[in-house]
Design a protein around this motif. Structure first.
Motif, PDB file in Angstrom:
ATOM      1  N   CYS A   1      37.527 -36.831  64.718  1.00 44.68           N
ATOM      2  CA  CYS A   1      36.270 -36.458  64.050  1.00 44.68           C
ATOM      3  C   CYS A   1      35.334 -35.732  65.021  1.00 44.68           C
TER       4      CYS A   1
ATOM      5  N   CYS B   1      34.969 -45.672  63.960  1.00 50.28           N
ATOM      6  CA  CYS B   1      34.446 -44.322  63.754  1.00 50.28           C
ATOM      7  C   CYS B   1      33.530 -44.314  62.525  1.00 50.28           C
TER       8      CYS B   1
ATOM      9  N   CYS C   1      35.288 -41.671  59.750  1.00 50.53           N
ATOM     10  CA  CYS C   1      36.546 -41.960  59.034  1.00 50.53           C
ATOM     11  C   CYS C   1      36.867 -43.459  59.018  1.00 50.53           C
TER      12      CYS C   1
ATOM     13  N   CYS D   1      35.475 -40.960  66.353  1.00 52.05           N
ATOM     14  CA  CYS D   1      36.769 -40.940  67.038  1.00 52.05           C
ATOM     15  C   CYS D   1      37.067 -39.524  67.533  1.00 52.05           C
TER      16      CYS D   1
END
Ligand code: ZN
Length: 258
Positions: free
Chosen positions: A183, A158, A161, A180
């Motif tokens: 997010c 991701c 994050c 992801c």
């Protein structure tokens, strides 16, 4: 590039990215030259039946050029075709693919920015397109070009994050890669993308042995997913709609209705 220049004259390999008729007999070209970068050049008298340069300055043709650098435009003083790439003008779908590549290059490259890696990539992809390759060649161009231009998308974790990618991931233009599911819920934008498609995209970015590409098995769905993501990403980066993308959609509708 010193050595290729003699005064205001330069010798270079170049591909015609755009060709516009000017007056009765002249043509104004946008050339991407190995030693000149992207430039505007006038080819005088090429539309005359007896011009020796007549066939050489066609759209997408690849040749050796002698150019004279004027105030605003270069002038083509000599030109010899190395590869006409006729199929890229004659086959409607290949014409659209080559136009897409030309549109991206014209949008990305600065005037007179010499860039041999980009020149080589363009040439490899045009040779592929002129043979049996279609969308695979275009996607290879997309992903390698994004990397060369400094827009390589993050595809392995991701991009927000740095967490692992599970199910429900999305490609976010704004964030420059895959986000992801958690997010993605926060950013509320992006296109769904499957793990298989991400693996293929990653492969196209990293693989340098082009003969290995033949072994790639890509489903129709993966092709469409990649195409949608990359079309949208380029238009986000270039901040404009690409004409070749809408043209491609029109051609597909035409084919479906036949
Ligand atoms: Zn995340």
């Amino acid at each position: 590039m010193e050595g290729r220049w003699t005064g205001r004259s330069v010798k270079t390999e170049a591909v015609v990215l755009r060709s516009i008729k000017y007056g009765e007999a002249d043509v104004i070209l946008t050339l991407f030259g190995r030693n000149t970068g992207k430039i505007g050049a006038i080819a005088k008298g090429v539309k005359k039946p007896k011009s020796r340069m007549r066939g050489t300055v066609q759209l997408f043709s690849f040749g050796d050029y002698m150019l004279y650098r004027g105030k605003s435009l270069y002038t083509v003083t000599q030109c010899e075709t190395k590869e006409p790439f006729s199929i890229l003008r004659e086959d409607l779908v290949k014409l659209t693919y080559a136009s897409y590549i030309a549109e991206i290059l014209m949008g990305l490259l600065q005037e007179e920015e010499v860039n041999p890696p980009v020149f080589n990539l363009m040439l490899v992809v045009m040779y592929m397109l002129s043979r049996e390759y279609g969308t695979l060649a275009v996607r290879l161009f997309d992903l390698k070009m994004l990397k060369l231009a400094g827009y390589e998308p993050g595809l392995l974790s991701c991009v927000l994050c740095q967490g692992p990618l599970g199910q429900g991931v999305k490609f976010s233009n704004m964030d420059g890669g895959v986000v992801c599911v958690r997010c993605a819920a926060r950013t509320a934008q992006g296109q769904k993308v499957s793990k298989g498609t991400l693996a293929i995209m990653n492969h196209l970015i990293t693989e340098n042995n082009l003969s290995k590409l033949d072994r790639l098995k890509i489903s129709h769905n993966a092709h469409m997913e990649m195409e949608n993501i990359l079309h949208s990403y380029w238009q986000y980066i270039l901040e404009r709609r690409l004409k070749s993308i809408s043209f491609l959609k029109d051609i597909r509708i035409l084919h479906e209705n036949q």
